[in-house]
Design a protein around this motif. Structure first.
Motif, mmCIF file in Angstrom:
data_model
loop_
_atom_site.group_PDB
_atom_site.id
_atom_site.type_symbol
_atom_site.label_atom_id
_atom_site.label_comp_id
_atom_site.label_asym_id
_atom_site.label_seq_id
_atom_site.Cartn_x
_atom_site.Cartn_y
_atom_site.Cartn_z
ATOM 1 N N VAL A 49 0.860 -1.179 0.000
ATOM 2 C CA VAL A 49 0.000 0.000 0.000
ATOM 3 C C VAL A 49 0.902 1.237 0.000
ATOM 4 O O VAL A 49 1.840 1.335 0.800
ATOM 5 C CB VAL A 49 -0.948 0.034 1.221
ATOM 6 N N PHE A 50 0.623 2.140 -0.922
ATOM 7 C CA PHE A 50 1.391 3.384 -1.027
ATOM 8 C C PHE A 50 0.546 4.530 -0.499
ATOM 9 O O PHE A 50 -0.564 4.759 -0.980
ATOM 10 C CB PHE A 50 1.779 3.653 -2.489
ATOM 11 N N GLU A 51 1.079 5.248 0.478
ATOM 12 C CA GLU A 51 0.407 6.440 1.004
ATOM 13 C C GLU A 51 1.037 7.637 0.313
ATOM 14 O O GLU A 51 2.227 7.927 0.521
ATOM 15 C CB GLU A 51 0.568 6.530 2.518
ATOM 16 N N VAL A 52 0.257 8.316 -0.528
ATOM 17 C CA VAL A 52 0.821 9.414 -1.330
ATOM 18 C C VAL A 52 0.044 10.694 -1.037
ATOM 19 O O VAL A 52 -0.232 11.489 -1.931
ATOM 20 C CB VAL A 52 0.801 9.066 -2.841
ATOM 21 N N VAL A 53 -0.346 10.849 0.220
ATOM 22 C CA VAL A 53 -1.086 12.032 0.643
ATOM 23 C C VAL A 53 -0.249 12.861 1.634
ATOM 24 O O VAL A 53 -0.182 14.085 1.527
ATOM 25 C CB VAL A 53 -2.439 11.635 1.291
ATOM 26 N N GLY A 54 0.388 12.160 2.579
ATOM 27 C CA GLY A 54 1.195 12.880 3.566
ATOM 28 C C GLY A 54 0.404 13.290 4.794
ATOM 29 O O GLY A 54 0.671 14.334 5.372
ATOM 30 N N LYS A 55 -0.557 12.446 5.185
ATOM 31 C CA LYS A 55 -1.334 12.739 6.396
ATOM 32 C C LYS A 55 -1.396 11.483 7.257
ATOM 33 O O LYS A 55 -1.482 10.363 6.753
ATOM 34 C CB LYS A 55 -2.765 13.152 6.019
ATOM 35 N N SER A 56 -1.428 11.690 8.592
ATOM 36 C CA SER A 56 -1.459 10.533 9.492
ATOM 37 C C SER A 56 -2.749 9.737 9.314
ATOM 38 O O SER A 56 -2.744 8.509 9.445
ATOM 39 C CB SER A 56 -1.293 10.980 10.942
ATOM 40 N N ALA A 57 -3.852 10.416 9.015
ATOM 41 C CA ALA A 57 -5.124 9.688 8.877
ATOM 42 C C ALA A 57 -5.067 8.713 7.705
ATOM 43 O O ALA A 57 -5.481 7.546 7.829
ATOM 44 C CB ALA A 57 -6.280 10.672 8.690
ATOM 45 N N THR A 58 -4.540 9.161 6.557
ATOM 46 C CA THR A 58 -4.449 8.256 5.407
ATOM 47 C C THR A 58 -3.351 7.213 5.620
ATOM 48 O O THR A 58 -3.462 6.083 5.158
ATOM 49 C CB THR A 58 -4.204 9.023 4.090
ATOM 50 N N ALA A 59 -2.313 7.578 6.356
ATOM 51 C CA ALA A 59 -1.255 6.600 6.651
ATOM 52 C C ALA A 59 -1.810 5.495 7.544
ATOM 53 O O ALA A 59 -1.484 4.315 7.374
ATOM 54 C CB ALA A 59 -0.067 7.279 7.318
ATOM 55 N N ARG A 60 -2.678 5.864 8.482
ATOM 56 C CA ARG A 60 -3.295 4.862 9.367
ATOM 57 C C ARG A 60 -4.212 3.932 8.542
ATOM 58 O O ARG A 60 -4.178 2.710 8.695
ATOM 59 C CB ARG A 60 -4.070 5.568 10.480
ATOM 60 N N THR A 61 -4.992 4.538 7.659
ATOM 61 C CA THR A 61 -5.829 3.723 6.766
ATOM 62 C C THR A 61 -4.960 2.795 5.926
ATOM 63 O O THR A 61 -5.270 1.609 5.754
ATOM 64 C CB THR A 61 -6.657 4.635 5.827
ATOM 65 N N ALA A 62 -3.866 3.344 5.422
ATOM 66 C CA ALA A 62 -2.964 2.544 4.587
ATOM 67 C C ALA A 62 -2.375 1.389 5.395
ATOM 68 O O ALA A 62 -2.259 0.261 4.900
ATOM 69 C CB ALA A 62 -1.851 3.426 4.030
ATOM 70 N N TYR A 63 -2.033 1.666 6.647
ATOM 71 C CA TYR A 63 -1.473 0.610 7.515
ATOM 72 C C TYR A 63 -2.488 -0.514 7.673
ATOM 73 O O TYR A 63 -2.169 -1.701 7.564
ATOM 74 C CB TYR A 63 -1.097 1.202 8.874
ATOM 75 N N GLU A 64 -3.739 -0.128 7.916
ATOM 76 C CA GLU A 64 -4.782 -1.136 8.149
ATOM 77 C C GLU A 64 -5.160 -1.878 6.862
ATOM 78 O O GLU A 64 -5.740 -2.956 6.912
ATOM 79 C CB GLU A 64 -6.014 -0.462 8.771
ATOM 80 N N THR A 65 -4.823 -1.273 5.718
ATOM 81 C CA THR A 65 -5.159 -1.869 4.428
ATOM 82 C C THR A 65 -4.053 -2.801 3.934
ATOM 83 O O THR A 65 -4.225 -3.546 2.981
ATOM 84 C CB THR A 65 -5.420 -0.749 3.401
ATOM 85 N N THR A 66 -2.899 -2.746 4.608
ATOM 86 C CA THR A 66 -1.755 -3.606 4.257
ATOM 87 C C THR A 66 -1.942 -4.968 4.929
ATOM 88 O O THR A 66 -2.358 -5.030 6.084
ATOM 89 C CB THR A 66 -0.445 -2.960 4.762
ATOM 90 N N ARG A 67 -1.635 -6.036 4.221
ATOM 91 C CA ARG A 67 -1.759 -7.362 4.849
ATOM 92 C C ARG A 67 -0.660 -7.558 5.886
ATOM 93 O O ARG A 67 0.367 -6.884 5.858
ATOM 94 C CB ARG A 67 -1.703 -8.467 3.791
ATOM 95 N N ARG A 68 -0.873 -8.522 6.778
ATOM 96 C CA ARG A 68 0.189 -8.885 7.721
ATOM 97 C C ARG A 68 1.406 -9.326 6.916
ATOM 98 O O ARG A 68 1.287 -10.102 5.964
ATOM 99 C CB ARG A 68 -0.267 -9.998 8.653
ATOM 100 N N GLY A 69 2.557 -8.796 7.261
ATOM 101 C CA GLY A 69 3.771 -9.116 6.520
ATOM 102 C C GLY A 69 3.932 -8.354 5.222
ATOM 103 O O GLY A 69 4.927 -8.498 4.534
ATOM 104 N N GLY A 70 2.924 -7.527 4.886
ATOM 105 C CA GLY A 70 3.001 -6.732 3.666
ATOM 106 C C GLY A 70 3.787 -5.444 3.886
ATOM 107 O O GLY A 70 4.373 -5.226 4.941
#
Ligand SMILES: [Zn+2]
Ligand SMILES: [Zn+2]
Length: 358
Positions: free
Chosen positions: A249-270
């Protein structure tokens, strides 16, 4: 000469003036006639204070043009050479450069604290030590990278920041594996460059996520296999990955809220790749249990996460071979006098990249 100046941090309009002078020419420096410059989201972030930058300043760091003059000791460049501007030149001698991580060289930032423009009213800084919303700029010779004759100035300008940043995130930092699933959150010029990088690397599914419909449509042209609004991401994750999460998952916004969403959207080990440039007071929260238990790899990517000169050459080779689309990134073109229209196009998300022609 003409230039677009921001008088105070927080103002949302630039002042196009004709009383600006590029200063600091001397040994080791070059004077460049800027011919094209792209408007990158970081310019807005410097204007509104998200990124640190002394004011007054001339934004713009993604540019290309011709060498007008070279200072003493500059042997590799001559007047008339066509160049792109590198806002993060590698010094070659610092610990980061010696390790081969030239994108982390801080030598270029030393110049950011020195004004490189002047007006009758006083000194003016250039954003990130460059400042390309101007007809002329004086920079270290290392910031001027020669480009082949077949590369137009507008394409070269994009390679100077957005394309290198996005492509490099997928190709260098995340090193996307063939057949993998990818989500890209934020699909402006950098985001679609990450999409092109993921496609080049052979990703099987690439989901583009952006609130703006025109950007979602554009993302499909650049290789996304589907495009959703942010509220459609959870459904896409369920459908495509059976709820497990994306490989990258690539976070290309630069905000903690989207980074958190991106983290939760990444699979375990991804792999979560952070590409967006955010603020020092915007804190991303992760708990210690999820951090170790889910073993997600968090990989920030700065300016493409690799040697920038290599990245420029690679982008030119891929563009020339028709393997990446750079012309299609430029959705708007304006003269310098209409720079404030370009800022609005960027803010509304209407533009992938606006090219300012000088
Ligand atoms: Zn940029
Ligand atoms: Zn260095």
């Amino acid at each position: 000469m003409r230039a677009a100046v921001l008088h105070e941090t927080g103002q949302d309009k630039l002042d196009v003036l004709d009383d600006v002078e590029a200063v600091g020419f001397g040994p080791g420096k070059v004077r460049i006639r800027v011919r094209a410059t792209g408007l990158c989201h970081s310019d807005l972030s410097a204007m509104n204070g998200v990124l640190p930058q002394p004011a007054p300043f001339i934004p713009g760091h993604e540019g290309a043009g011709e060498i007008l003059d070279v200072g003493d000791g500059v042997t590799a460049l001559s007047p008339g050479d066509r160049v792109l501007l590198c806002w993060l030149p590698a010094c070659g001698g610092c610990p980061s450069c010696k390790r081969g991580q030239t994108q982390l060289c801080l030598a270029g930032f030393m110049n950011a604290g020195t004004p490189n423009f002047k007006r009758p009213a006083g000194d003016v800084f250039g954003f990130a030590g460059t400042g390309t919303f101007t007809e002329e700029v004086v920079v270290d010779a290392g910031c001027a990278v020669p480009i082949p004759d077949d590369v137009p100035f507008d394409i070269a300008a994009l390679i100077g920041c957005g394309v290198t940043t996005g492509l490099g995130a997928a190709v260098n930092t995340a090193d996307v594996a063939a057949g993998s699933s990818v989500a890209v959150i934020g699909c402006g010029g950098v985001g679609v460059s990450a999409i092109q990088g993921a496609r080049l690397k052979g990703a099987a599914q690439i989901v583009a996520v952006d609130p703006v419909a025109s950007r979602r449509e554009a993302a499909l042209r650049f290789g996304a296999t589907e495009a959703v609004a942010p509220d459609g991401l959870a459904d896409a994750k369920q459908r495509i990955t059976a709820g497990e999460g994306f490989d990258y998952v690539f976070e290309v916004v630069g905000k903690s809220a989207t980074a958190r969403t991106a983290y939760e959207t990444t699979r375990r080990g991804g792999t979560l790749c952070i590409v967006g440039a955010g603020a020092a007071d915007d804190v991303l929260q992760l708990n210690m249990f999820e951090l170790f238990f889910d073993e997600k790899r968090i990989l920030p990517s700065m300016y493409g996460g690799g040697d920038v000169l290599t990245a420029y050459e690679r982008a030119i080779a891929l563009w020339r071979a028709g393997r990446i689309d750079l012309e299609g990134l430029i959705t708007h073109r304006v003269p310098l006098a209409e720079i404030n229209d370009a800022l609005d196009q960027m803010r509304t998300g209407a533009a992938l990249r606006t090219c300012i022609e000088l």
